[in-house]
Design a protein around this motif. Structure first.
Motif, PDB file in Angstrom:
ATOM      1  N   SER A  48     -46.962 -12.683  66.541  1.00 32.18           N
ATOM      2  CA  SER A  48     -48.469 -12.299  66.513  1.00 32.18           C
ATOM      3  C   SER A  48     -49.116 -13.056  67.488  1.00 32.18           C
ATOM      4  O   SER A  48     -50.176 -12.429  68.275  1.00 32.18           O
ATOM      5  CB  SER A  48     -49.133 -12.979  65.145  1.00 32.18           C
ATOM      6  OG  SER A  48     -48.551 -12.548  64.092  1.00 32.18           O
ATOM      7  N   PRO A  56     -57.187 -16.937  65.046  1.00 29.74           N
ATOM      8  CA  PRO A  56     -56.773 -17.272  63.669  1.00 29.74           C
ATOM      9  C   PRO A  56     -55.845 -16.504  63.188  1.00 29.74           C
ATOM     10  O   PRO A  56     -55.273 -16.909  62.093  1.00 29.74           O
ATOM     11  CB  PRO A  56     -58.087 -16.916  63.309  1.00 29.74           C
ATOM     12  CG  PRO A  56     -59.166 -16.785  64.395  1.00 29.74           C
ATOM     13  CD  PRO A  56     -58.386 -16.547  65.434  1.00 29.74           C
ATOM     14  N   TYR A  57     -55.585 -15.095  63.637  1.00 30.36           N
ATOM     15  CA  TYR A  57     -54.499 -14.464  62.918  1.00 30.36           C
ATOM     16  C   TYR A  57     -53.133 -14.939  63.162  1.00 30.36           C
ATOM     17  O   TYR A  57     -52.447 -14.983  62.172  1.00 30.36           O
ATOM     18  CB  TYR A  57     -54.432 -12.758  63.618  1.00 30.36           C
ATOM     19  CG  TYR A  57     -53.516 -11.877  63.010  1.00 30.36           C
ATOM     20  CD1 TYR A  57     -53.526 -11.625  61.621  1.00 30.36           C
ATOM     21  CD2 TYR A  57     -52.423 -11.443  63.688  1.00 30.36           C
ATOM     22  CE1 TYR A  57     -52.401 -10.872  60.884  1.00 30.36           C
ATOM     23  CE2 TYR A  57     -51.552 -10.629  63.066  1.00 30.36           C
ATOM     24  CZ  TYR A  57     -51.495 -10.344  61.867  1.00 30.36           C
ATOM     25  OH  TYR A  57     -50.469  -9.461  61.212  1.00 30.36           O
ATOM     26  N   SER A  60     -52.635 -17.615  61.004  1.00 33.51           N
ATOM     27  CA  SER A  60     -52.937 -17.675  59.521  1.00 33.51           C
ATOM     28  C   SER A  60     -51.377 -17.403  58.560  1.00 33.51           C
ATOM     29  O   SER A  60     -51.602 -17.381  57.437  1.00 33.51           O
ATOM     30  CB  SER A  60     -53.688 -16.283  59.217  1.00 33.51           C
ATOM     31  OG  SER A  60     -52.815 -15.097  59.501  1.00 33.51           O
ATOM     32  N   TRP A  61     -50.506 -17.450  59.242  1.00 30.09           N
ATOM     33  CA  TRP A  61     -49.202 -17.221  58.384  1.00 30.09           C
ATOM     34  C   TRP A  61     -48.713 -18.635  57.607  1.00 30.09           C
ATOM     35  O   TRP A  61     -48.691 -19.404  58.328  1.00 30.09           O
ATOM     36  CB  TRP A  61     -48.082 -16.716  59.195  1.00 30.09           C
ATOM     37  CG  TRP A  61     -48.308 -15.388  59.860  1.00 30.09           C
ATOM     38  CD1 TRP A  61     -48.631 -15.247  61.396  1.00 30.09           C
ATOM     39  CD2 TRP A  61     -48.338 -14.040  59.221  1.00 30.09           C
ATOM     40  NE1 TRP A  61     -48.975 -13.670  61.256  1.00 30.09           N
ATOM     41  CE2 TRP A  61     -48.839 -13.114  60.009  1.00 30.09           C
ATOM     42  CE3 TRP A  61     -47.601 -13.703  58.043  1.00 30.09           C
ATOM     43  CZ2 TRP A  61     -48.678 -11.892  59.864  1.00 30.09           C
ATOM     44  CZ3 TRP A  61     -47.886 -12.498  57.471  1.00 30.09           C
ATOM     45  CH2 TRP A  61     -48.123 -11.539  58.523  1.00 30.09           C
ATOM     46  N   SER A  78     -50.083 -13.955  54.900  1.00 30.14           N
ATOM     47  CA  SER A  78     -51.076 -14.361  55.784  1.00 30.14           C
ATOM     48  C   SER A  78     -52.414 -14.650  54.938  1.00 30.14           C
ATOM     49  O   SER A  78     -52.617 -13.907  54.045  1.00 30.14           O
ATOM     50  CB  SER A  78     -51.361 -13.153  56.802  1.00 30.14           C
ATOM     51  OG  SER A  78     -52.688 -13.270  57.592  1.00 30.14           O
ATOM     52  N   THR A  79     -53.072 -15.558  55.485  1.00 29.80           N
ATOM     53  CA  THR A  79     -54.316 -16.003  54.829  1.00 29.80           C
ATOM     54  C   THR A  79     -55.441 -14.864  55.172  1.00 29.80           C
ATOM     55  O   THR A  79     -56.545 -15.057  54.473  1.00 29.80           O
ATOM     56  CB  THR A  79     -54.783 -17.264  55.285  1.00 29.80           C
ATOM     57  OG1 THR A  79     -55.083 -17.396  56.736  1.00 29.80           O
ATOM     58  CG2 THR A  79     -53.715 -18.243  54.834  1.00 29.80           C
ATOM     59  N   LYS A  80     -55.104 -13.853  55.769  1.00 29.97           N
ATOM     60  CA  LYS A  80     -56.069 -12.775  56.193  1.00 29.97           C
ATOM     61  C   LYS A  80     -55.767 -11.668  55.373  1.00 29.97           C
ATOM     62  O   LYS A  80     -55.040 -10.482  56.004  1.00 29.97           O
ATOM     63  CB  LYS A  80     -56.227 -12.728  57.687  1.00 29.97           C
ATOM     64  CG  LYS A  80     -56.159 -13.687  58.631  1.00 29.97           C
ATOM     65  CD  LYS A  80     -57.698 -13.976  58.592  1.00 29.97           C
ATOM     66  CE  LYS A  80     -58.110 -15.304  59.739  1.00 29.97           C
ATOM     67  NZ  LYS A  80     -59.399 -15.684  59.721  1.00 29.97           N
ATOM     68  N   PRO A  81     -56.024 -11.610  54.079  1.00 32.55           N
ATOM     69  CA  PRO A  81     -55.697 -10.312  53.417  1.00 32.55           C
ATOM     70  C   PRO A  81     -55.897  -9.058  53.957  1.00 32.55           C
ATOM     71  O   PRO A  81     -57.026  -8.617  54.296  1.00 32.55           O
ATOM     72  CB  PRO A  81     -56.158 -10.526  52.073  1.00 32.55           C
ATOM     73  CG  PRO A  81     -57.285 -11.571  52.290  1.00 32.55           C
ATOM     74  CD  PRO A  81     -57.141 -12.283  53.498  1.00 32.55           C
ATOM     75  N   LEU A  83     -55.410  -7.703  56.816  1.00 31.00           N
ATOM     76  CA  LEU A  83     -55.398  -7.537  58.170  1.00 31.00           C
ATOM     77  C   LEU A  83     -53.922  -7.269  58.568  1.00 31.00           C
ATOM     78  O   LEU A  83     -53.878  -6.489  59.754  1.00 31.00           O
ATOM     79  CB  LEU A  83     -56.024  -8.628  58.919  1.00 31.00           C
ATOM     80  CG  LEU A  83     -56.060  -8.678  60.490  1.00 31.00           C
ATOM     81  CD1 LEU A  83     -56.925  -7.479  60.991  1.00 31.00           C
ATOM     82  CD2 LEU A  83     -56.553 -10.129  61.016  1.00 31.00           C
TER      83      LEU A  83
END
Length: 124
Positions: A48, A56-57, A60-61, A78-81, A83
């Motif tokens: 990523s 941040p992306y 986020s894993w 990922s904490t970025k649902p 995305l």
């Protein structure tokens, strides 16, 4: 030299051997799931970061490991649902153009599957 087993104890001896093998397989699978899950998170963070920058992306894993006596499961998320799906498969922008996706999850997934198979075969 092999140890002789009386006929009346044969079933118990076979049962004991099978239980020992089942325990070894369970331990091997649990260890392989833990290791491959951790390696998958590291690989996704690296992949990523190389495709989208070290923001941040990429950070986020995460992973979760769950197990009980008969099963073990590792989940990478990922904490970025939402995305990851958009970045992997592409999406339409506000101006109507289409942003093509950059495959980064599927490549890591293939690596994880191969690594899991190798770990299990090595352990057994």
């Amino acid at each position: 030299m092999a140890k002789a087993t009386p006929h009346d104890q044969l079933a118990a001896a076979i049962d004991s051997i099978l239980e020992e093998y089942a325990d070894r397989v369970t331990i091997t699978l649990k260890d392989a799931v833990k290791q491959v899950t951790k390696e998958g998170v590291k690989a996704l963070k690296k992949e990523s970061a190389s495709k989208f920058g070290n923001g941040p992306y990429a950070k986020s894993w995460r992973s979760v490991y769950e197990s009980d006596r008969l099963s073990s499961q590792g989940t990478i998320y990922s904490t970025k649902p939402g995305l990851p799906h958009l970045l992997e498969n592409g999406h339409t922008l506000r101006n109507g153009r289409f942003w093509p996706g950059k495959p980064h999850i599927s490549t890591v997934e293939d690596q994880i599957e191969e690594e899991f198979e190798k770990e299990v075969m090595k352990g057994l």
